[in-house]
Design an enzyme around this catalytic site. Structure first.
Site, mmCIF file in Angstrom:
data_model
loop_
_atom_site.group_PDB
_atom_site.id
_atom_site.type_symbol
_atom_site.label_atom_id
_atom_site.label_comp_id
_atom_site.label_asym_id
_atom_site.label_seq_id
_atom_site.Cartn_x
_atom_site.Cartn_y
_atom_site.Cartn_z
ATOM 1 N N CYS A 81 0.894 -1.266 0.153
ATOM 2 C CA CYS A 81 -0.098 -0.013 0.034
ATOM 3 C C CYS A 81 1.163 1.252 -0.066
ATOM 4 O O CYS A 81 1.553 1.503 1.058
ATOM 5 C CB CYS A 81 -0.800 0.015 1.294
ATOM 6 S SG CYS A 81 -1.811 1.599 1.633
ATOM 7 N N CYS A 115 0.021 3.807 2.668
ATOM 8 C CA CYS A 115 0.544 3.229 3.959
ATOM 9 C C CYS A 115 1.707 3.825 4.130
ATOM 10 O O CYS A 115 2.116 4.115 5.320
ATOM 11 C CB CYS A 115 0.115 1.680 4.034
ATOM 12 S SG CYS A 115 -1.469 1.271 3.829
#
Length: 108
Positions: free
Chosen positions: A31, A34
């Site tokens: 991600c 993230c």
């Protein structure tokens, strides 16, 4: 206190059912957002004003049971728990919303 990884469902249960408010970063290695927000979360965890808040992270791919229990549908998701209840959450890499939720956790 640095961010700690949650490595079992039992550890997750113990933490969210404690007296201390906890903020958990649900993230994934693949991600991009993230990875962008992670240093912000780490920096916030080191601020003295948030010393009474527990900062943790859960790798959604490694801990699917926890992710399903919380109902995670997007990464990153930051969830605030206190005394067994989910109080609030932030979906996405929104620094301002994240800081706001952590500030509310510090006042619990």
């Amino acid at each position: 206190m640095p961010v700690q990884e949650i490595t079992s469902f039992q550890q997750f249960q113990d933490l969210i059912n404690g007296d201390k408010p906890v903020v958990i970063d649900f993230w994934a290695t693949w991600c991009g957002p993230c990875r962008m927000i992670s240093p912000v979360f780490e920096a916030l965890s080191e601020l003295a004003e948030f010393a009474n808040v527990g900062f943790y992270k859960v790798d959604v791919d490694a801990q699917e049971q926890i992710s399903q229990e919380v109902g995670i549908r997007a990464m990153p998701t930051f969830a605030l728990f206190h005394k067994g209840a989910k109080i609030d959450e932030v979906v996405g890499a929104d620094r301002n919303k994240l800081q706001s939720v952590i500030q509310s956790a510090a006042s619990l």
